[in-house]
Design a protein around this motif. Structure first.
Motif, PDB file in Angstrom:
ATOM      1  N   UNK A  72       1.379  -1.505  -0.064  1.00  0.00           N
ATOM      2  CA  UNK A  72      -0.127  -0.363  -0.237  1.00  0.00           C
ATOM      3  C   UNK A  72       0.969   1.189   0.326  1.00  0.00           C
ATOM      4  N   UNK A  73       2.124   1.207   0.874  1.00  0.00           N
ATOM      5  CA  UNK A  73       2.960   2.399   0.443  1.00  0.00           C
ATOM      6  C   UNK A  73       3.590   2.591  -0.599  1.00  0.00           C
ATOM      7  N   UNK A  74       3.973   1.224  -1.196  1.00  0.00           N
ATOM      8  CA  UNK A  74       4.914   1.387  -2.415  1.00  0.00           C
ATOM      9  C   UNK A  74       3.402   1.958  -3.107  1.00  0.00           C
ATOM     10  N   UNK A  75       2.699   1.685  -3.819  1.00  0.00           N
ATOM     11  CA  UNK A  75       1.317   2.308  -4.623  1.00  0.00           C
ATOM     12  C   UNK A  75       1.641   4.259  -4.237  1.00  0.00           C
ATOM     13  N   UNK A  76       0.979   4.218  -2.708  1.00  0.00           N
ATOM     14  CA  UNK A  76       0.440   5.381  -2.383  1.00  0.00           C
ATOM     15  C   UNK A  76       2.110   6.072  -3.337  1.00  0.00           C
ATOM     16  N   UNK A  77       3.973   5.812  -2.828  1.00  0.00           N
ATOM     17  CA  UNK A  77       4.464   6.496  -3.261  1.00  0.00           C
ATOM     18  C   UNK A  77       5.018   6.568  -4.923  1.00  0.00           C
ATOM     19  N   UNK A  78       4.535   5.636  -5.417  1.00  0.00           N
ATOM     20  CA  UNK A  78       4.482   5.741  -7.413  1.00  0.00           C
ATOM     21  C   UNK A  78       2.988   6.791  -7.441  1.00  0.00           C
ATOM     22  N   UNK A  79       1.971   6.723  -6.988  1.00  0.00           N
ATOM     23  CA  UNK A  79       0.873   7.470  -6.970  1.00  0.00           C
ATOM     24  C   UNK A  79       1.442   9.175  -6.930  1.00  0.00           C
ATOM     25  N   UNK A  80       1.732   9.254  -5.477  1.00  0.00           N
ATOM     26  CA  UNK A  80       2.433  10.625  -5.395  1.00  0.00           C
ATOM     27  C   UNK A  80       3.257  10.952  -6.781  1.00  0.00           C
ATOM     28  N   UNK A  81       4.935  10.328  -7.121  1.00  0.00           N
ATOM     29  CA  UNK A  81       6.043  10.221  -8.232  1.00  0.00           C
ATOM     30  C   UNK A  81       4.990  10.633  -9.462  1.00  0.00           C
ATOM     31  N   UNK A  82       3.646  10.612  -9.323  1.00  0.00           N
ATOM     32  CA  UNK A  82       2.994  10.406 -10.880  1.00  0.00           C
ATOM     33  C   UNK A  82       2.316  11.869 -10.613  1.00  0.00           C
ATOM     34  N   UNK A  83       1.895  12.266  -9.649  1.00  0.00           N
ATOM     35  CA  UNK A  83       1.521  13.645  -9.482  1.00  0.00           C
ATOM     36  C   UNK A  83       1.951  14.805  -9.279  1.00  0.00           C
TER      37      UNK A  83
END
Length: 83
Positions: A72-83
């Protein structure tokens, strides 16, 4: 002397829509039988073995929770990097 009369009896088949194993005639006795035999099976296990089984299940649950949290943390970090 009495006369016997044959009376036709309608036989209603079990549901033709669902397979037999999904009917209440199969599910209910299975659940009741399984639920009744579970305490007997657990009661027959020595407490040391039962403790070991519970610790193993607790360890597996903890590991799965840890992995889910890490993903969950890895996905949240990846999504944050996309925005």
């Amino acid at each position: 002397m009495t006369e016997e009369k044959l009376v036709p009896v309608s036989v209603t088949p079990t549901s033709l829509d669902a397979p037999r194993w999904k009917s209440n005639e199969v599910i209910t006795p299975s659940v009741i039988g399984g639920g009744a035999s579970l305490p007997t099976a657990i009661g027959g296990i020595p407490w040391q073995n039962l403790l070991l089984i519970l610790v193993a299940f607790g360890g597996m649950a903890g590991f799965l929770y840890w992995r889910k949290n890490a993903d969950r943390k890895a996905v949240a970090k990846q999504v944050e990097g996309m925005a």
